[in-house]
Design a protein around this motif. Structure first.
Motif: not given
Length: 326
Positions: A124-136
């Protein structure tokens, strides 16, 4: 620069709250399992440092394999090891497991009924690295694969318990990973059973149904709501598949209205499954959803983004008072 406005570098931890923490609970649990079971092996796609599997790697280097940045190969190798009698735990980020390797998870692991355990970081939203790294959207994708168990644990205690449960389960498992210094919400001896929800609080005015680390926030929100005179129940749903629809329906029948809370898009994950359970049970309850929007999230500081997209404790409180949620 203020902490809340700073984007963390890869692998850094968010500041822990008031609760105690455990460092790398998944890796420590896996290392303990490895001492008991020689069939346990560990794999990663060049993310060992960032998926907390290093305690197992250090304890059993001869049973640890880094396949490089090749997530499809990661799952295929794990499936091959499972076919020869091993129980592989394969770690990567949730975005890579659910996007790049989806067909391999579906066919090599689930369709072939192999005993593969996929442990996915940055949920989910546990990183600030954007859509490439956020498994939402990973929970929505993974729960559509037949035969695949999907787990979103709450805290360090439950991660350790779920790791053991995954090892004992005969079949493929996808488990979200909280890494680094993980808060302790549940006491030692906390009961985790695949496919079972757990009622943590009783209260008839509003019922909070949560999964993952949002359950910690739901408990905090329930305490605030109770102090404001709103009787608040909490149901923790750590397993998205198989889904404990009976427990959800029973909980919903005991409250006047519902709020779901998930670190995931509010479509396709927990909220959708709750709505499906209510429909199947013939129950009608007002339902507010705390979750992420149907869009890619930008880069930035995680606390700032979580406030912007309304998945904080304060947002659950507002929804419990009938002032928020989708």
């Amino acid at each position: 620069m203020a902490e809340a406005a700073r984007t963390l570098a890869m692998g850094q931890d968010e500041a822990a709250g008031a609760r105690p923490t455990v460092e790398a609970p998944f890796g420590k649990a896996l290392a303990a399992l490895g001492a008991e079971r020689p069939d346990i092996v560990g794999l990663t796609a060049d993310l060992g440092k960032y998926t907390d599997i290093h305690p197992f790697r250090d304890a059993f280097p001869q049973r640890f394999f880094n396949v490089g940045m090749a997530e499809q190969n990661l799952v295929a190798v794990a499936a091959g090891l499972a076919r020869t009698g091993f129980t592989p735990f394969a770690t990567t980020y949730g975005v890579f497991a659910s996007r790049r390797a989806y067909d391999f998870v579906a066919i090599a692991a689930a369709h072939a009924r192999q005993n593969v355990k996929i442990v996915a970081g940055l949920p989910g939203l546990t990183t600030g690295y954007g859509g490439t790294h956020q498994a939402i959207e990973d929970l929505a994708l993974m729960r559509m694969i037949p035969g695949l168990v999907v787990i979103d644990p709450c805290d360090a205690t439950e991660i350790a318990a779920a790791t053991r449960a995954a090892a004992e389960h005969d079949g493929p498992v996808y488990m979200r990973l909280l890494r680094g210094k993980v808060p302790v919400v549940f006491e030692p001896g906390h009961r985790f059973e695949i496919g079972k929800a757990l009622r943590l609080r009783a209260g008839g005015d509003v019922g909070l149904i949560a999964t993952g680390f949002m359950t910690e926030r739901a408990l905090d929100a329930a305490a605030v709501l109770e102090a404001r005179g709103i009787r608040t129940g909490v149901l923790h749903v750590p397993t998205l598949k198989p889904f404990d629809a009976e427990a959800v329906a029973g909980f919903a029948a005991s409250v006047d209205r519902l709020v779901t809370a998930e670190n995931h898009v509010a479509r396709g994950g927990l909220a959708s499954q709750v709505a499906e359970a209510l429909f199947d049970a013939g129950l009608v309850r007002p339902l507010a959803r705390i979750g992420l929007p149907d869009r890619f999230i930008e880069c930035g500081a995680v606390p700032t983004l979580q406030r912007r997209y309304a998945i904080t404790t304060a947002d659950i409180v507002a929804a419990g008072e009938g002032r928020g949620g989708a």
